[in-house]
Design an enzyme around this catalytic site. Structure first.
Site: not given
Length: 441
Positions: A221, A260, A264, A319
């Site tokens: 990430d 990715d 997060d 997301r």
């Protein structure tokens, strides 16, 4: 005006610094008038009540750093060295210009003997099948050599951020290409005014059992908040930059996915505020909680408290965020859905999402019912949201369009830690003019 300085140390030097902050710190994240002499952005702290990051001790990052722990960096090596200097002592790292963390190229990370053509031949569905993973492959196998190559890249592009740190971009062009900031098991971190171009995983793993057709799974990430508390992510821009998914090849009939997430929040992390950022041109953007498993639930349940406000989410697939377990407050954000859009809010295991006063701009062919996506049974609150300028009940339109995935209303909690709440219809203009890197102050 009197302000509370959320300092963590109590010795005299810090007390003096804290007193100076009381006099000079500006209120960020609001449209309030600014004083004539603006405080140094590197020493600004998260304002009281500005989201979950303000809970308890608040988030001050490296505001109390002494001169010896204020660094200006222009290279990846300098950046890592500055982070390591002084351990968890308060520190400020100023990033000047764009720092390239990609390394020379992917071949520089390859372990001796690794060959991608051999990897593709060995694990093709025709030779390997689709009913077993590659997890038990030995170290000298093509998968073992891929793992060794991935470990080399991992060691290079990850930078571990210590507690009590502020990382801030200087000017309008500061940022990182290919970096992965690891905010892991620490407290009190601020990241501001930086443009992040997503890391490109040189060695994605093929998983034949991921969906009926298999999938390429990547790591890295742009920033991950892992088990950490009191983190403020503000005025940053996250994109795929020069390597959008459209440029990636296909192998075994599946996209060779080399990205990715952009941000997060996982493994029991808590008290995070993400404000005035731009997230754009990406697929799997933000994950809150990374698994439904019992072991993950034991860590995440009661944590993952995150606030998103005044962010722009544009040209994303999904997301924004997908939520498991956490109490997530999302307000005054602008979502722009374009071709390829999947959904914005993913409603996952035991999530408690409050989505209010947001604006959605949907292009032709994208319906309001797709804004929400149900993964697990978890009630949410979604009020005073506008879709293409019209006040819209997101839960009602979702249930009407997707009757097989009925969502329930009522997250079971009411957010209290909020800065200024702007009218939802004004959000596109406000966020469009002020969010993202290079616009701090």
């Amino acid at each position: 005006m009197h302000r509370v300085c959320h300092g963590r140390a109590t010795h005299a030097a810090v007390a003096v610094t804290c007193a100076a902050l009381v006099l000079t710190v500006t209120v960020t994240g609001t449209a309030a008038a600014q004083p004539a002499h603006r405080a140094d952005a590197a020493r600004q702290v998260l304002s009281a009540n500005d989201g979950w990051g303000a809970h308890g001790t608040g988030t001050t990052g490296g505001a109390a750093a002494d001169r010896a722990h204020v660094h200006t960096v222009t290279t990846w090596e300098e950046f890592k060295a500055a982070l390591a200097d002084g351990g968890s002592a308060p520190k400020i790292v100023k990033v000047k210009g764009t720092i390239d963390a990609d390394g020379p190229d992917c071949t520089s990370f390859q372990a001796p003997g690794y060959d991608f053509a051999t990897y593709l031949d060995t694990y093709s569905p025709q030779n390997w099948g689709r009913d077993r993973t590659l997890d038990d492959e030995p170290a000298d196998s093509p998968e073992g050599l891929r793992r060794a190559s991935a470990a080399r890249q991992d060691a290079y592009i990850k930078a571990f951020v210590p507690a009590n740190t502020t990382i801030v971009g200087i000017g309008k062009d500061a940022g990182f290409k290919g970096a992965s900031l690891q905010i892991k098991d620490v407290d009190n971190v601020i990241v501001r005014n930086l443009a992040f171009e997503s890391p490109l995983d040189c060695f994605p793993q093929w998983d034949p059992t991921d969906t009926a057709d298999g999938n390429w799974n990547s790591e890295y990430d742009s920033a991950v908040i892992y088990g950490s508390t009191h983190v403020w992510i503000d005025h940053n821009t996250f994109t795929d930059g020069d390597h959008p998914d459209s440029t990636h090849p296909y192998h075994y009939g599946r996209i060779y996915e080399q990205h990715d997430g952009e941000l997060d929040v996982v493994k029991g992390a808590d008290y995070v505020t993400a404000s005035w950022n731009v997230f754009r041109d990406h697929d799997k953007t933000i994950l809150i909680g990374n698994s439904d498993s019992a072991s993950t639930a034991a860590v995440d349940r009661g944590h993952l408290k995150v606030t998103f406000h005044h962010n722009l989410f544009a040209n994303l697939v999904e997301r924004a965020p997908r939520v498991r377990f956490g109490q997530v407050d999302s307000y005054n954000n602008h979502f722009v859905a374009e071709a390829g859009y999947g959904y914005s809010y993913g409603i996952g295991m035991e999530s408690q999402l409050v989505a209010e006063h947001n604006a959605f701009t949907l292009t032709d062919g994208i319906t309001a019912g797709s804004v929400l996506k149900k993964w697990k049974e978890a009630p949410l609150t979604a009020e005073d949201n506008y879709v293409n300028g019209v006040r819209t009940d997101l839960i009602a339109v979702h249930n009407a369009e997707v009757p097989g995935e009925t969502l329930q209303s009522g997250a079971g909690w009411t957010p209290t830690l909020r800065s200024r709440i702007d009218p939802a219809r004004a959000v596109p203009g406000i966020v469009g003019h002020r969010a993202g890197a290079g616009r701090l102050g």
